[in-house]
Scaffold this active site. Structure first.
Site: not given
Length: 299
Positions: A144, A239, A269
């Site tokens: 991320s 995501d 995600h």
């Protein structure tokens, strides 16, 4: 009066930090022993605390090294959320893992995290002999926000020529922080990342909109990708960040960078932390096996 981005980000730190960093109980790899030690690295943006994960005693000496950057929207400072990944990679890839506790917003805004991430990695590359790792066989990766920092570190390494990562791991990365998050679509009705949360992260980390198109902030908008390290790009089908990750993998490949790109189906995600377990384990194993191959060859 509406709350400022900084106030919202601090609320996320206090209220959601523990939730955001929680790892599924069946992804914790509790069977893998933890061999760690603390490390403090001085950088151009202040000292940074890291955790060094050592591979099993049977690994080669000195072992290659992998520098890891955790996620959390540039706002949540919980490197321990990647403990399971760091332990697994150290054991399965036979490398030393450096887990970096970089500074986060709103207290520390861009470019502080980028400077710290790069300076720590450059230090790791230079100081292997004193710490029993091989700094010439180095890889870098993250998840991320940490994957965004990974891309930035690789750009800066290319520009400086100080070191050349053997591999970059880009897992579920925000790579375009200029676009309105509401334009980033998901295949499911309620994806993990909401536009409001994403706007809060970006506003806290990069408060000046003029900076949001910078290649160190939005690597996916850069058009000069040739010469970057080989990449493993992992995206999650559901995501909101999937499209920009897929596009980055294609752009790297078009620029002549060797790329392994894997889209994991039916997951959102941060599935490498929250599950589903089967997909999370498969992705983490893909990281370890790709690292092992990239770091095995002599320079």
């Amino acid at each position: 009066m509406p709350f400022s981005p900084g106030t919202k980000a601090r609320a996320i730190q206090l209220l959601l930090g523990r939730v955001i960093s929680r790892v599924h109980k069946d992804l914790r790899f509790t069977d893998i022993p933890k061999r760690t030690e603390p490390l403090r690295v001085e950088t151009g943006a202040g000292p940074v605390t890291c955790t060094v994960y050592r591979p099993p005693a049977t690994a080669e000496t000195p072992a290659p090294v992998y520098v890891n950057f955790h996620g959390g929207g540039f706002v949540v400072a919980r490197p321990e959320q990647d403990d399971h990944i760091c332990r697994y990679i150290a054991a399965e890839a036979g490398c030393v893992v450096i887990n970096v506790d970089y500074a986060v917003a709103p207290q520390h805004q861009y470019p502080v995290p980028v400077t710290q991430a790069y300076d720590v990695t450059a230090w790791v590359a230079r100081n292997g002999a004193a710490h029993d790792w091989d700094g010439s066989r180095l890889a870098v990766g993250g998840h991320s926000a940490g994957a965004n920092l990974t891309a930035a570190v690789c750009r800066l390494a290319r520009e400086s020529g100080a070191f050349s990562p053997r591999l970059q791991i880009i897992d579920s990365a925000p790579l375009d922080q200029l676009a309105d998050p509401a334009t980033k679509r998901s295949l499911v009705a309620k994806p993990l990342l909401t536009p409001q949360l994403m706007r809060t992260f970006t506003a806290a980390y990069v408060p000046d909109p003029a900076d949001r198109a910078h290649p160190l902030v939005s690597p996916g908008l850069a058009d000069d990708l040739a010469g970057l390290p080989p990449a493993l790009v992992i995206t999650a089908e559901n995501d909101r960040l999937r499209d920009e990750g897929d596009a980055y993998a294609k752009a790297l490949e078009a620029a002549g960078v060797p790329v392994t790109h894997r889209v994991f189906e039916g997951v959102d995600h941060y599935f490498t932390h929250a599950g589903p377990v089967a997909a999370g384990r498969e992705a983490i194993d893909l990281m370890a096996t790709t690292l092992r191959t990239a770091l095995a060859a002599e320079g």
